[in-house]
Design an enzyme around this catalytic site. Structure first.
Site, short mmCIF file in Angstrom:
data_model
loop_
_atom_site.label_atom_id
_atom_site.label_comp_id
_atom_site.label_asym_id
_atom_site.label_seq_id
_atom_site.Cartn_x
_atom_site.Cartn_y
_atom_site.Cartn_z
N HIS A 1 38.57 102.97 93.89
CA HIS A 1 37.32 103.08 93.17
C HIS A 1 37.54 103.67 91.77
O HIS A 1 36.97 103.21 90.78
CB HIS A 1 36.34 103.99 93.91
CG HIS A 1 35.88 103.46 95.24
ND1 HIS A 1 36.25 104.04 96.42
CD2 HIS A 1 35.09 102.41 95.55
CE1 HIS A 1 35.69 103.38 97.42
NE2 HIS A 1 34.99 102.38 96.92
N GLN B 1 39.56 93.41 94.60
CA GLN B 1 39.88 92.17 95.30
C GLN B 1 40.24 92.36 96.77
O GLN B 1 40.43 91.38 97.48
CB GLN B 1 41.02 91.43 94.59
CG GLN B 1 40.57 90.75 93.31
CD GLN B 1 41.64 89.88 92.69
OE1 GLN B 1 42.83 90.04 92.96
NE2 GLN B 1 41.22 88.94 91.87
N GLN C 1 33.70 89.13 99.43
CA GLN C 1 32.58 89.75 98.71
C GLN C 1 32.63 89.36 97.24
O GLN C 1 31.59 89.09 96.63
CB GLN C 1 32.63 91.27 98.86
CG GLN C 1 31.56 91.99 98.06
CD GLN C 1 31.59 93.48 98.29
OE1 GLN C 1 31.02 93.99 99.24
NE2 GLN C 1 32.27 94.22 97.41
N MET D 1 43.89 100.78 100.04
CA MET D 1 42.98 101.93 100.04
C MET D 1 41.59 101.49 100.48
O MET D 1 41.07 100.48 100.04
CB MET D 1 42.94 102.57 98.66
CG MET D 1 44.22 103.28 98.30
SD MET D 1 44.07 104.28 96.81
CE MET D 1 45.70 105.02 96.76
N SER E 1 37.71 103.30 102.21
CA SER E 1 36.96 104.48 102.66
C SER E 1 37.08 104.67 104.16
O SER E 1 36.89 105.78 104.67
CB SER E 1 35.49 104.33 102.27
OG SER E 1 35.35 104.16 100.88
N ARG E 2 37.40 103.61 104.88
CA ARG E 2 37.52 103.69 106.34
C ARG E 2 38.84 104.32 106.79
O ARG E 2 38.95 104.72 107.96
CB ARG E 2 37.38 102.29 106.96
CG ARG E 2 36.05 101.62 106.66
CD ARG E 2 36.06 100.17 107.12
NE ARG E 2 34.85 99.48 106.69
CZ ARG E 2 33.75 99.36 107.42
NH1 ARG E 2 33.72 99.89 108.63
NH2 ARG E 2 32.69 98.71 106.97
#
Length: 275
Positions: free
Chosen positions: A32, A143, A148, A179, A181-182
């Site tokens: 991010h 990517q 998405q 990487m 968030s999960r």
């Protein structure tokens, strides 16, 4: 850095000729931050949003378990030079039940769409709302979420948003794990097994480059997943980058992607490589 919770306050403040926007669901990591850094570099005003969007979760448990680390996220954004952060509540984003449906056709029925019904409708809805609120000139996406990216590209083109989309390469840990968030939900032991996902993608690429057919490549790598005690495979496919449809023959002159989704330690992880 300014932090706003309301749509009106955000819109009243954002009045720049060049706005770079990074929509997130928080639990920020270096992937991010790389998007934020690029938005800061390429625009007069950089804007991030933090909103865990309920309409894109088809699994209520997944929504409940999604990590929420707002204070840490805001600190990281400020250190990265972000100018504005929009942090709305669910009520602010959805004053009433969301009833609008966005049909992305075949694109939302394959890969992620086959396992997460309604997910991309939720993505399209919230991204549309955020684009209308922030009114960016450029929007940045990673990517790792290749499908998405394709969905948002279709959204922007079909609805004539007039936004430049910037898709950035996946940021990885030193051992290759994308990487996410999960990742914080993995136990230390299972985290050690996680790089197998990236290794499986590299294995697929090597097989294809050595003349193995896409179908046989998929079969061999699926067998490796099925033989691994820690993973439950959802899909592993060789697809055309342009439309994410499965291919029968690999052509090195045509952009190709190998995509996968698997469960590890009760956590669903996705990844891909493009070549």
């Amino acid at each position: 850095m300014k932090v706003f919770e309301s749509i009106i306050e955000t819109q009243n403040y954002i009045k720049s000729h060049s706005v770079g926007f990074v929509p997130t669901m928080g639990a920020l990591h270096e992937g991010h931050i790389s998007l934020i850094s690029r938005a800061v570099k390429e625009n007069e005003l950089s804007v991030a949003s933090i909103f865990v969007n309920p309409t894109q979760f088809n699994n209520p448990d997944d929504l409940a378990k999604y990590p929420r680390t707002l204070e840490t996220d805001l600190d990281r954004l400020e250190k990265a030079g972000c100018d504005v952060v929009f942090v709305p509540s669910v009520r602010e984003m959805y004053p009433g039940p969301a009833v609008l449906k966005i049909d992305f056709g075949r694109l939302e029925q394959i890969l992620e769409g086959a396992f997460r019904p309604g997910h991309f409708n939720g993505v399209g809805l919230v991204v549309s709302k955020l684009f209308h609120i922030v009114r960016p000139h450029r929007a940045y996406f990673g990517q790792k979420d290749i499908q998405q990216c394709a969905i948002i590209n279709r959204l922007v083109n079909d609805l004539s948003f007039g936004i430049e989309l910037v898709f950035c390469e996946t940021v990885r840990e030193p051992d290759g794990l994308a990487m996410s968030s999960r990742n914080v939900r993995l136990s230390p032991e299972k985290r050690q097994a996680a790089p197998f996902i990236y290794q499986s993608l590299l294995q697929g690429k090597e097989l294809l480059l050595n003349g193995v057919s896409p179908a046989e490549t998929e079969r061999q790598v699926a067998a490796a997943y099925n033989g691994h005690p820690d993973f439950t495979l959802e899909y592993y496919e060789v697809v055309a980058f342009e439309n994410l449809e499965r291919i029968q023959h690999y052509d090195p002159s045509v952009k190709t992607a190998v995509v996968t989704a698997a469960h590890l330690d009760g956590v669903r992880l996705i990844d891909n490589i493009i070549f």
